[in-house]
Design a protein around this motif. Structure first.
Motif, PDB file in Angstrom:
ATOM      1  N   LEU A  79      39.624  45.143  38.391  1.00 33.36           N
ATOM      2  CA  LEU A  79      40.861  45.195  39.166  1.00 33.36           C
ATOM      3  C   LEU A  79      40.956  43.987  40.093  1.00 33.36           C
ATOM      4  CD1 LEU A  79      43.216  47.225  39.425  1.00 33.36           C
ATOM      5  CD2 LEU A  79      42.046  48.178  41.409  1.00 33.36           C
ATOM      6  N   LEU A  80      42.178  43.491  40.264  1.00 37.49           N
ATOM      7  CA  LEU A  80      42.430  42.329  41.107  1.00 37.49           C
ATOM      8  C   LEU A  80      43.565  42.687  42.074  1.00 37.49           C
ATOM      9  CD1 LEU A  80      41.366  39.351  41.176  1.00 37.49           C
ATOM     10  CD2 LEU A  80      43.333  38.729  39.775  1.00 37.49           C
ATOM     11  N   VAL A  81      43.363  42.408  43.371  1.00 34.50           N
ATOM     12  CA  VAL A  81      44.382  42.734  44.358  1.00 34.50           C
ATOM     13  C   VAL A  81      44.374  41.673  45.456  1.00 34.50           C
ATOM     14  CG1 VAL A  81      42.851  44.174  45.754  1.00 34.50           C
ATOM     15  CG2 VAL A  81      45.316  44.599  45.811  1.00 34.50           C
ATOM     16  N   ALA A  82      45.548  41.380  46.011  1.00 35.23           N
ATOM     17  CA  ALA A  82      45.647  40.414  47.103  1.00 35.23           C
ATOM     18  C   ALA A  82      45.249  41.080  48.412  1.00 35.23           C
ATOM     19  CB  ALA A  82      47.067  39.871  47.201  1.00 35.23           C
ATOM     20  N   ALA A  83      44.344  40.462  49.147  1.00 35.62           N
ATOM     21  CA  ALA A  83      43.929  41.004  50.437  1.00 35.62           C
ATOM     22  C   ALA A  83      45.116  41.055  51.391  1.00 35.62           C
ATOM     23  CB  ALA A  83      42.807  40.144  51.023  1.00 35.62           C
ATOM     24  N   PRO A  89      45.221  48.840  50.480  1.00 36.10           N
ATOM     25  CA  PRO A  89      44.472  50.028  50.916  1.00 36.10           C
ATOM     26  C   PRO A  89      44.382  51.112  49.841  1.00 36.10           C
ATOM     27  CG  PRO A  89      46.002  49.317  52.630  1.00 36.10           C
ATOM     28  CD  PRO A  89      46.339  48.538  51.401  1.00 36.10           C
ATOM     29  N   LEU A  90      45.493  51.377  49.154  1.00 37.89           N
ATOM     30  CA  LEU A  90      45.479  52.389  48.096  1.00 37.89           C
ATOM     31  C   LEU A  90      44.667  51.920  46.892  1.00 37.89           C
ATOM     32  CD1 LEU A  90      49.090  53.874  48.022  1.00 37.89           C
ATOM     33  CD2 LEU A  90      46.960  55.113  48.458  1.00 37.89           C
ATOM     34  N   ALA A  91      44.806  50.642  46.533  1.00 39.05           N
ATOM     35  CA  ALA A  91      44.054  50.116  45.389  1.00 39.05           C
ATOM     36  C   ALA A  91      42.553  50.154  45.650  1.00 39.05           C
ATOM     37  CB  ALA A  91      44.497  48.685  45.085  1.00 39.05           C
ATOM     38  N   MET A  92      42.137  49.806  46.876  1.00 37.90           N
ATOM     39  CA  MET A  92      40.725  49.843  47.234  1.00 37.90           C
ATOM     40  C   MET A  92      40.171  51.267  47.146  1.00 37.90           C
ATOM     41  SD  MET A  92      39.607  46.751  47.946  1.00 37.90           S
ATOM     42  CE  MET A  92      38.165  47.037  48.984  1.00 37.90           C
ATOM     43  N   ARG A  93      40.924  52.219  47.678  1.00 39.91           N
ATOM     44  CA  ARG A  93      40.466  53.607  47.639  1.00 39.91           C
ATOM     45  C   ARG A  93      40.449  54.138  46.209  1.00 39.91           C
ATOM     46  NH1 ARG A  93      36.779  56.842  49.267  1.00 39.91           N
ATOM     47  NH2 ARG A  93      37.393  59.045  49.309  1.00 39.91           N
ATOM     48  N   ALA A  94      41.453  53.788  45.410  1.00 41.18           N
ATOM     49  CA  ALA A  94      41.486  54.235  44.018  1.00 41.18           C
ATOM     50  C   ALA A  94      40.301  53.663  43.239  1.00 41.18           C
ATOM     51  CB  ALA A  94      42.803  53.802  43.365  1.00 41.18           C
ATOM     52  N   ALA A  95      40.003  52.381  43.467  1.00 36.46           N
ATOM     53  CA  ALA A  95      38.863  51.763  42.788  1.00 36.46           C
ATOM     54  C   ALA A  95      37.557  52.448  43.184  1.00 36.46           C
ATOM     55  CB  ALA A  95      38.807  50.279  43.132  1.00 36.46           C
ATOM     56  N   GLU A  96      37.448  52.820  44.459  1.00 37.34           N
ATOM     57  CA  GLU A  96      36.241  53.504  44.928  1.00 37.34           C
ATOM     58  C   GLU A  96      36.103  54.887  44.290  1.00 37.34           C
ATOM     59  OE1 GLU A  96      34.221  54.982  49.180  1.00 37.34           O
ATOM     60  OE2 GLU A  96      36.192  54.022  49.156  1.00 37.34           O
ATOM     61  N   LEU A  97      37.202  55.628  44.238  1.00 39.81           N
ATOM     62  CA  LEU A  97      37.160  56.981  43.682  1.00 39.81           C
ATOM     63  C   LEU A  97      36.830  56.975  42.189  1.00 39.81           C
ATOM     64  CD1 LEU A  97      40.258  58.609  45.430  1.00 39.81           C
ATOM     65  CD2 LEU A  97      37.861  59.238  45.765  1.00 39.81           C
ATOM     66  N   PHE A  98      37.407  56.002  41.461  1.00 31.84           N
ATOM     67  CA  PHE A  98      37.232  55.976  40.008  1.00 31.84           C
ATOM     68  C   PHE A  98      36.134  55.008  39.567  1.00 31.84           C
ATOM     69  CE2 PHE A  98      41.422  57.738  40.597  1.00 31.84           C
ATOM     70  CZ  PHE A  98      41.535  58.693  39.598  1.00 31.84           C
ATOM     71  N   ARG A  99      35.446  54.414  40.553  1.00 33.02           N
ATOM     72  CA  ARG A  99      34.327  53.501  40.276  1.00 33.02           C
ATOM     73  C   ARG A  99      34.748  52.331  39.383  1.00 33.02           C
ATOM     74  NH1 ARG A  99      31.977  58.563  40.729  1.00 33.02           N
ATOM     75  NH2 ARG A  99      30.237  58.660  42.201  1.00 33.02           N
ATOM     76  N   ILE A 100      35.780  51.635  39.819  1.00 38.38           N
ATOM     77  CA  ILE A 100      36.294  50.461  39.111  1.00 38.38           C
ATOM     78  C   ILE A 100      35.932  49.218  39.926  1.00 38.38           C
ATOM     79  CG2 ILE A 100      38.345  49.326  38.173  1.00 38.38           C
ATOM     80  CD1 ILE A 100      37.751  52.009  36.897  1.00 38.38           C
ATOM     81  N   PRO A 101      35.333  48.196  39.334  1.00 37.16           N
ATOM     82  CA  PRO A 101      35.060  46.964  40.092  1.00 37.16           C
ATOM     83  C   PRO A 101      36.369  46.315  40.518  1.00 37.16           C
ATOM     84  CG  PRO A 101      34.631  46.649  37.747  1.00 37.16           C
ATOM     85  CD  PRO A 101      34.864  48.102  37.934  1.00 37.16           C
ATOM     86  N   ILE A 102      36.431  45.846  41.749  1.00 40.67           N
ATOM     87  CA  ILE A 102      37.664  45.281  42.282  1.00 40.67           C
ATOM     88  C   ILE A 102      37.373  43.984  43.023  1.00 40.67           C
ATOM     89  CG2 ILE A 102      37.488  46.712  44.380  1.00 40.67           C
ATOM     90  CD1 ILE A 102      40.577  46.743  44.445  1.00 40.67           C
ATOM     91  N   THR A 103      38.223  42.995  42.810  1.00 38.51           N
ATOM     92  CA  THR A 103      38.137  41.711  43.502  1.00 38.51           C
ATOM     93  C   THR A 103      39.360  41.553  44.391  1.00 38.51           C
ATOM     94  OG1 THR A 103      36.853  40.584  41.790  1.00 38.51           O
ATOM     95  CG2 THR A 103      38.217  39.204  43.202  1.00 38.51           C
ATOM     96  N   ARG A 104      39.123  41.210  45.649  1.00 40.03           N
ATOM     97  CA  ARG A 104      40.217  40.921  46.573  1.00 40.03           C
ATOM     98  C   ARG A 104      40.351  39.402  46.718  1.00 40.03           C
ATOM     99  NH1 ARG A 104      38.551  43.774  51.949  1.00 40.03           N
ATOM    100  NH2 ARG A 104      36.566  42.865  51.288  1.00 40.03           N
ATOM    101  N   LEU A 105      41.574  38.923  46.635  1.00 39.35           N
ATOM    102  CA  LEU A 105      41.838  37.501  46.814  1.00 39.35           C
ATOM    103  C   LEU A 105      42.281  37.240  48.249  1.00 39.35           C
ATOM    104  CD1 LEU A 105      43.835  36.529  43.586  1.00 39.35           C
ATOM    105  CD2 LEU A 105      41.384  36.349  44.009  1.00 39.35           C
ATOM    106  N   PHE A 106      41.529  36.415  48.951  1.00 41.83           N
ATOM    107  CA  PHE A 106      41.886  35.994  50.303  1.00 41.83           C
ATOM    108  C   PHE A 106      42.427  34.575  50.217  1.00 41.83           C
ATOM    109  CE2 PHE A 106      38.823  39.329  50.903  1.00 41.83           C
ATOM    110  CZ  PHE A 106      39.211  39.989  52.069  1.00 41.83           C
ATOM    111  N   VAL A 107      43.650  34.376  50.625  1.00 42.95           N
ATOM    112  CA  VAL A 107      44.284  33.075  50.505  1.00 42.95           C
ATOM    113  C   VAL A 107      44.320  32.390  51.868  1.00 42.95           C
ATOM    114  CG1 VAL A 107      46.366  31.836  49.815  1.00 42.95           C
ATOM    115  CG2 VAL A 107      45.690  33.926  48.605  1.00 42.95           C
ATOM    116  N   ASP A 108      43.636  31.239  51.951  1.00 42.09           N
ATOM    117  CA  ASP A 108      43.602  30.435  53.187  1.00 42.09           C
ATOM    118  C   ASP A 108      43.164  31.255  54.399  1.00 42.09           C
ATOM    119  OD1 ASP A 108      44.424  28.127  51.879  1.00 42.09           O
ATOM    120  OD2 ASP A 108      46.535  28.654  52.080  1.00 42.09           O
TER     121      ASP A 108
END
Length: 411
Positions: A79-83, A89-108
């Motif tokens: 999973l990929l989501v913009a910080a 917040p929902l994507a992070m919690r969903a990834a945690e509940l379903f045990r999906i690896p997730i990358t957050r993109l921090f721009v500048d």
């Protein structure tokens, strides 16, 4: 980094896609972490416009998220989501509940404590985080898109340049939704089979409530005995519910559990036998429970849609409390005045102050307030009435209520 390019061709492919979608080429050194491009798995971006406080919209978005998490888990995708984005917040919690690896993109952004998969992108190019996210991702799922917003523009850009079936947009029953326009542009419509048309149901329900006749003679016309507390649909978490508990309920609960209509709020009040004080006074500083000394019939007949808060000021759902019994436990009438009046009121009574108003005469509400939550168990059975719109709803409530339950349609 060059070694990773040779080992993983997806490294070049993702940067190439970003250049095609945005017209801007980024140096690989702009990426502070190699994690994003050292993974050979498919990266699926989740994006959304602002979700606000509408629990109905949250429930629909979370249904799409939960289904997507199950699919990603089956496919071993990433999973990929913009910080700091609306959906993070929902994507992070969903990834945690379903045990999906997730990358957050921090721009500048300076991020001294990045997680293992996180990636910071430093660039002086005029690229938004949405453009970067949607340009890099192998696939994109948009769970809710408002028309003519930044998300809609970034999706249009990707759809027109990528020209593939890799961009999906959820078809959600919301009046302000850009799904149809994006599908016309080439996005894939994302539907959930068996889903209820909540918006059409809401419109039908509104027409049903508006057809109720409040003119029949009954207790609902008595303005001298009862104080009326109308319930409204709940936006966001229940009182006392944590953010994580709310997210879990929306992601994992079924439709019956996650609804928060005025009727659902009343059911919760009857179950807990308590009216929870909230800070909704004119100063927004004093938690109170509000009542009106107007008759229920008058409250409903003269109700007005308050566009600035997006709701009606009265609904045919709520609690009526015997006025004298309410007075004995400390519920008091509001003190109406102007800005010069407020400083003259004792500090202990500040919660009772309400400005008379300029565009609307608030004295017509004949409001009373309690300065704390109201325990309904301290009233006898004949000192409380529960009212709902229809007889079928009354029948549902009678099995859990210690007080008389009536419907306004049968009055």
């Amino acid at each position: 980094m060059e070694r990773l390019c040779r080992v993983h061709p997806l490294f070049k492919k993702r940067l190439s896609r970003l250049k095609v979608c945005t017209g801007i080429e980024l140096d690989p050194k702009a990426f502070s972490s190699q994690a994003l491009f050292s993974q050979p798995d498919c990266f699926v971006a989740i994006t959304s416009s602002r979700l606000g406080h509408d629990a109905q919209l949250h429930r629909q978005v979370c249904r799409f998220l939960s289904h997507r998490m199950m699919d990603l888990r089956h496919r071993s995708a990433h999973l990929l989501v913009a910080a700091n984005s609306a959906i993070e917040p929902l994507a992070m919690r969903a990834a945690e509940l379903f045990r999906i690896p997730i990358t957050r993109l921090f721009v500048d952004e300076k991020c001294p404590s990045l997680a293992d998969y996180d990636c910071s992108i430093y660039t002086n190019k005029r690229l938004s985080r949405d453009q970067l996210l949607l340009g890099i991702a192998d696939r994109v799922d948009a769970v809710y898109v408002r028309p003519k917003g930044k998300i809609a523009a970034a999706l249009e850009q990707r759809i027109k340049t990528e020209r593939s079936a890799s961009t999906r947009v959820a078809v959600i029953n919301q009046p302000k939704n850009a799904a149809a326009e994006l599908i016309d542009s080439g996005a894939i419509g994302w539907f959930l089979t068996g889903s209820r048309n909540d918006f059409d149901d809401m419109v039908a329900r509104r027409a049903e409530l508006d057809s109720i006749d409040y003119s029949s003679p009954s207790w609902i016309h008595d303005a001298n005995r009862w104080l009326i507390h109308c319930t409204r649909g709940c936006t966001g978490a229940w009182p006392g519910q944590t953010v994580k508990q709310y997210q879990d309920e929306m992601l994992l609960g079924d439709a019956g559990v996650t609804q928060r209509t005025a009727f659902d709020v009343l059911v919760r009040i009857v179950q807990k036998r308590r009216l929870i004080a909230n800070a909704v006074t004119s100063a927004k500083a004093y938690p109170v429970v509000c009542f009106s000394q107007r008759s229920l019939a008058e409250c409903l007949r003269k109700r007005i849609y308050r566009s600035h808060v997006g709701r009606w000021d009265g609904e045919p759902y709520g609690i009526a409390i015997d006025l004298e019994a309410a007075r004995r436990i400390g519920i008091r009438p509001v003190l109406y005045g102007d800005h010069a009046t407020r400083p003259t009121i004792d500090r202990a009574d500040q919660y009772r102050f309400q400005a008379r108003g300029k565009t609307f005469d608030w004295t017509a509400e004949r409001e009373w307030r309690a300065d704390r939550s109201v325990d309904l168990m301290q009233f006898s059975a004949d000192q409380v009435r529960v009212f709902v719109a229809t007889e079928s709803e009354a029948a549902r409530l009678r099995s859990i209520s210690k007080w008389e339950v009536g419907s306004v349609e049968s009055c």
